[in-house]
Write a protein that holds these residues in place. Structure first.
Motif, PDB file in Angstrom:
ATOM      1  N   ALA A 299     -16.052  -5.529  74.018  1.00 10.23           N
ATOM      2  CA  ALA A 299     -16.366  -3.980  74.456  1.00 10.23           C
ATOM      3  C   ALA A 299     -17.507  -3.582  74.654  1.00 10.23           C
ATOM      4  N   ALA A 300     -18.492  -4.739  73.568  1.00 12.41           N
ATOM      5  CA  ALA A 300     -19.245  -4.112  72.910  1.00 12.41           C
ATOM      6  C   ALA A 300     -20.186  -4.221  74.308  1.00 12.41           C
ATOM      7  N   SER A 301     -21.527  -2.928  74.128  1.00  9.93           N
ATOM      8  CA  SER A 301     -22.562  -3.127  74.443  1.00  9.93           C
ATOM      9  C   SER A 301     -24.132  -3.829  74.593  1.00  9.93           C
ATOM     10  N   ALA A 302     -24.823  -3.488  75.201  1.00  8.08           N
ATOM     11  CA  ALA A 302     -25.503  -4.870  74.772  1.00  8.08           C
ATOM     12  C   ALA A 302     -26.090  -3.922  73.643  1.00  8.08           C
ATOM     13  N   GLN A 303     -26.427  -2.325  73.437  1.00 10.08           N
ATOM     14  CA  GLN A 303     -27.269  -2.083  71.898  1.00 10.08           C
ATOM     15  C   GLN A 303     -26.786  -2.113  71.067  1.00 10.08           C
ATOM     16  N   GLN A 304     -25.174  -2.345  71.285  1.00 12.84           N
ATOM     17  CA  GLN A 304     -24.622  -2.781  70.363  1.00 12.84           C
ATOM     18  C   GLN A 304     -24.402  -4.574  70.014  1.00 12.84           C
ATOM     19  N   LEU A 305     -24.904  -5.553  70.537  1.00 16.36           N
ATOM     20  CA  LEU A 305     -24.815  -6.472  70.255  1.00 16.36           C
ATOM     21  C   LEU A 305     -26.025  -6.654  70.012  1.00 16.36           C
ATOM     22  N   ALA A 306     -27.536  -5.851  69.851  1.00 15.40           N
ATOM     23  CA  ALA A 306     -28.129  -6.253  69.697  1.00 15.40           C
ATOM     24  C   ALA A 306     -28.721  -6.015  68.606  1.00 15.40           C
ATOM     25  N   SER A 307     -28.177  -4.963  67.666  1.00 13.20           N
ATOM     26  CA  SER A 307     -27.965  -4.136  66.730  1.00 13.20           C
ATOM     27  C   SER A 307     -26.382  -5.156  65.056  1.00 13.20           C
ATOM     28  N   TRP A 308     -25.926  -5.936  65.569  1.00 17.55           N
ATOM     29  CA  TRP A 308     -25.176  -7.201  65.519  1.00 17.55           C
ATOM     30  C   TRP A 308     -26.092  -8.028  65.106  1.00 17.55           C
ATOM     31  N   ALA A 309     -26.867  -8.703  65.960  1.00 16.22           N
ATOM     32  CA  ALA A 309     -27.711 -10.312  66.208  1.00 16.22           C
ATOM     33  C   ALA A 309     -28.341 -10.422  65.448  1.00 16.22           C
ATOM     34  N   ALA A 310     -28.554 -11.249  64.528  1.00 12.90           N
ATOM     35  CA  ALA A 310     -29.563 -11.622  63.927  1.00 12.90           C
ATOM     36  C   ALA A 310     -30.482 -12.576  64.113  1.00 12.90           C
ATOM     37  N   PRO A 311     -31.888 -12.509  63.657  1.00 13.66           N
ATOM     38  CA  PRO A 311     -32.721 -13.721  64.437  1.00 13.66           C
ATOM     39  C   PRO A 311     -32.631 -14.440  63.918  1.00 13.66           C
ATOM     40  N   HIS A 312     -32.947 -15.784  64.662  1.00 13.35           N
ATOM     41  CA  HIS A 312     -33.185 -16.843  63.785  1.00 13.35           C
ATOM     42  C   HIS A 312     -34.333 -16.735  62.849  1.00 13.35           C
ATOM     43  N   PRO A 313     -33.788 -17.605  61.470  1.00  7.32           N
ATOM     44  CA  PRO A 313     -35.385 -16.993  60.361  1.00  7.32           C
ATOM     45  C   PRO A 313     -36.641 -17.896  61.276  1.00  7.32           C
ATOM     46  N   ALA A 314     -35.915 -19.544  61.695  1.00  8.24           N
ATOM     47  CA  ALA A 314     -37.266 -20.248  62.182  1.00  8.24           C
ATOM     48  C   ALA A 314     -37.913 -19.715  63.034  1.00  8.24           C
ATOM     49  N   ARG A 315     -38.187 -19.200  63.982  1.00  9.40           N
ATOM     50  CA  ARG A 315     -38.028 -19.089  65.280  1.00  9.40           C
ATOM     51  C   ARG A 315     -39.258 -17.753  66.097  1.00  9.40           C
ATOM     52  N   PRO A 316     -39.869 -17.638  66.627  1.00  9.53           N
ATOM     53  CA  PRO A 316     -40.394 -15.950  66.658  1.00  9.53           C
ATOM     54  C   PRO A 316     -39.040 -15.312  67.509  1.00  9.53           C
ATOM     55  N   ALA A 317     -39.499 -14.037  68.043  1.00 14.01           N
ATOM     56  CA  ALA A 317     -38.566 -12.726  67.913  1.00 14.01           C
ATOM     57  C   ALA A 317     -39.785 -12.231  68.229  1.00 14.01           C
ATOM     58  N   PRO A 318     -40.775 -12.037  69.672  1.00 15.99           N
ATOM     59  CA  PRO A 318     -41.237 -11.024  69.856  1.00 15.99           C
ATOM     60  C   PRO A 318     -40.349  -9.733  70.304  1.00 15.99           C
ATOM     61  N   GLU A 319     -41.433  -8.620  70.400  1.00 15.98           N
ATOM     62  CA  GLU A 319     -40.464  -7.324  71.247  1.00 15.98           C
ATOM     63  C   GLU A 319     -40.364  -7.188  72.222  1.00 15.98           C
ATOM     64  N   PRO A 320     -38.721  -6.826  72.907  1.00 16.73           N
ATOM     65  CA  PRO A 320     -39.139  -6.444  74.259  1.00 16.73           C
ATOM     66  C   PRO A 320     -40.732  -6.074  75.002  1.00 16.73           C
ATOM     67  N   GLY A 321     -41.057  -6.870  75.880  1.00 14.72           N
ATOM     68  CA  GLY A 321     -42.589  -6.366  76.425  1.00 14.72           C
ATOM     69  C   GLY A 321     -43.292  -7.417  75.615  1.00 14.72           C
ATOM     70  N   GLU A 322     -43.175  -8.311  74.890  1.00 15.73           N
ATOM     71  CA  GLU A 322     -44.415  -8.636  74.262  1.00 15.73           C
ATOM     72  C   GLU A 322     -43.983  -9.902  74.687  1.00 15.73           C
ATOM     73  N   ILE A 323     -45.207 -11.288  74.839  1.00 19.44           N
ATOM     74  CA  ILE A 323     -44.848 -12.299  74.932  1.00 19.44           C
ATOM     75  C   ILE A 323     -45.790 -13.402  73.915  1.00 19.44           C
ATOM     76  N   ILE A 324     -45.555 -14.074  73.655  1.00 20.61           N
ATOM     77  CA  ILE A 324     -46.860 -14.808  72.412  1.00 20.61           C
ATOM     78  C   ILE A 324     -46.537 -16.376  73.051  1.00 20.61           C
ATOM     79  N   THR A 325     -48.067 -16.893  73.488  1.00 26.22           N
ATOM     80  CA  THR A 325     -48.679 -17.771  74.268  1.00 26.22           C
ATOM     81  C   THR A 325     -49.465 -18.741  73.203  1.00 26.22           C
ATOM     82  N   GLY A 326     -48.988 -20.133  73.748  1.00 27.02           N
ATOM     83  CA  GLY A 326     -49.094 -21.092  73.217  1.00 27.02           C
ATOM     84  C   GLY A 326     -48.187 -21.210  71.815  1.00 27.02           C
ATOM     85  N   GLY A 327     -46.935 -21.089  72.216  1.00 28.86           N
ATOM     86  CA  GLY A 327     -45.750 -21.337  71.263  1.00 28.86           C
ATOM     87  C   GLY A 327     -45.996 -23.063  70.912  1.00 28.86           C
ATOM     88  N   GLU A 328     -45.493 -23.272  69.810  1.00 30.62           N
ATOM     89  CA  GLU A 328     -45.086 -24.565  69.238  1.00 30.62           C
ATOM     90  C   GLU A 328     -44.097 -25.304  69.554  1.00 30.62           C
TER      91      GLU A 328
END
Length: 303
Positions: free
Chosen positions: A150-179
Motif C-alpha cells: 500500500a506504500a506510496s513512492a514518498q513513503q518508500l523514500a522516507s523508510w529507505a536508508a541509503p547504502h553507506p558506502a555508495r554515492p546518493a546524489p539528490e534528485p536532479g544531481e548527477i555525479i560523474t567520474g564515479g569509482e
C-alpha cells in the motif's frame, strides 16, 4: 523513404528472476506509476517455470503494466546463470530499441523503481550518452506485505536508508567520474553502443558473485565512465540474507578465481575476510581455496 526521427527516446526494463514473485509484482506495480513508462518489461525467468503463471494470475491491475515478455533460461551446471540471463534480456530488448538515444535499464527483482527512475535515466543519458549510468538504491526495513503493497513512492523514500558506502546524489544531481569498484547491478542503464562497447556480461560467471564487478572492470578498461544519477532512485525490498553468504561459498571461490586470473586481484574481499575468520577458506599462493574440514585440519594450523 527516410522515416522521421522519434522525438522521445524509449526504454526497456530488463529483470532476471528466480523466485521472489511478490517482489516482482511490486516492481511491476511501481512501473505502472512511471512518469515515463517503459516500452516493455523483459522478464528473464532463471529455472523458474512459475514466473509466467504468476504474471498471468496477477489480476486486472496488471493490465495497465508495461507490455511484458517472459523469457526462460535453464541452470548452468546446476547454478543460476545470472550473467547469461541479463544478456538474453538485453538481446531481446535491443530488438525494439532501434535508435541511438534508446536505453536499456536493468533492475534486480528486489528493486522497486521510483516513478522518476526511467525519466531520470533518459535525461542523464542525454548529458552522458557514453557512460554507464547508476541510480542510488536505498534499503527498506522489514515491513509487512500489506504495508509495503500500500506504500506510496514518498513513503518508500522516507523508510529507505541509503547504502553507506555508495554515492546518493539528490534528485536532479548527477555525479560523474564515479569509482568503478562501487558499481552495482541492482539498477543501471546504458545505451546500445555502450552495452556493445562493454560487451555485456561474461557468461563464464555462473551462480553468485563477481559477474557485475567484472562488467564494471571491463567498462573501465574500455574507457566507459561511471555516472551516478540522483533521480533514478530505487528501493530494495527486504529479504533474509546470510552474512557472510556461506551457502554461496563454492560459487564465490569459483567466480572469484575467474576474476582474479583476469584482473590480477580477488573481488568480494569483505566476504573473503569473513570466510577466513570462520575458518572456511585458506590462502594458497595468490588464490583462495576451501579449507579442509575441521576433522582433517592439523591442530594449531591456521585457516
Amino acid at each position: 523513404m527516410t522515416l522521421p526521427h522519434r522525438a522521445e527516446p524509449r526504454a526497456v526494463v530488463v529483470t532476471a528472476v528466480h523466485g521472489r514473485h511478490a517482489h516482482l509484482q511490486r516492481q511491476r506495480a511501481a512501473l505502472r506509476t512511471s512518469t515515463h513508462p517503459p516500452l516493455r518489461h523483459v522478464v528473464v525467468a532463471m529455472a523458474d517455470p512459475q514466473v509466467s503463471a504468476q504474471l498471468d494470475a496477477a489480476g486486472p491491475d496488471d493490465d495497465v503494466a508495461p507490455d511484458t515478455q517472459v523469457l526462460s533460461i535453464a541452470r548452468s551446471s546446476g547454478r543460476l546463470p545470472l550473467a547469461a540471463a541479463r544478456n538474453m534480456g538485453a538481446a531481446q530488448a535491443l530488438k525494439d530499441l532501434t535508435e541511438a538515444e534508446d536505453l536499456l535499464i536493468f533492475l534486480d527483482v528486489d528493486c522497486i523503481p521510483d516513478p522518476e527512475l526511467i525519466r531520470a535515466y533518459l535525461q542523464a543519458a542525454k548529458q552522458r550518452p557514453e557512460d554507464l549510468l547508476c541510480g542510488p538504491v536505498a534499503y527498506l526495513p522489514e515491513l509487512s506485505a500489506e504495508k509495503l503493497d500500500a506504500a506510496s513512492a514518498q513513503q518508500l523514500a522516507s523508510w529507505a536508508a541509503p547504502h553507506p558506502a555508495r554515492p546518493a546524489p539528490e534528485p536532479g544531481e548527477i555525479i560523474t567520474g564515479g569509482e568503478h569498484a562501487l558499481f552495482w547491478s541492482l539498477s543501471f542503464a546504458v545505451r546500445r553502443d555502450v552495452w556493445e562497447r562493454i560487451g555485456g556480461f561474461d557468461e563464464a560467471y555462473t551462480g553468485y558473485g563477481a559477474e557485475d564487478t567484472d562488467f564494471s572492470w571491463r567498462a573501465r578498461a574500455r574507457g566507459v565512465e561511471l555516472t551516478w544519477v540522483g533521480g533514478a532512485r530505487a528501493y530494495h525490498q527486504h529479504h533474509p540474507v546470510s552474512r557472510p553468504p556461506v551457502e554461496h561459498l563454492p560459487d564465490i571461490l569459483r567466480n572469484g578465481r575467474i576474476f582474479a586470473d583476469r584482473w590480477g586481484h580477488w573481488p568480494m574481499q569483505g566476504w573473503l575476510e569473513e570466510f577466513k575468520r570462520l575458518g572456511l577458506i585458506r590462502r594458497v599462493g595468490e588464490h583462495w581455496v576451501a579449507a579442509a574440514p575441521a576433522a582433517e585440519t592439523p591442530s594449531g594450523s591456521s585457516a
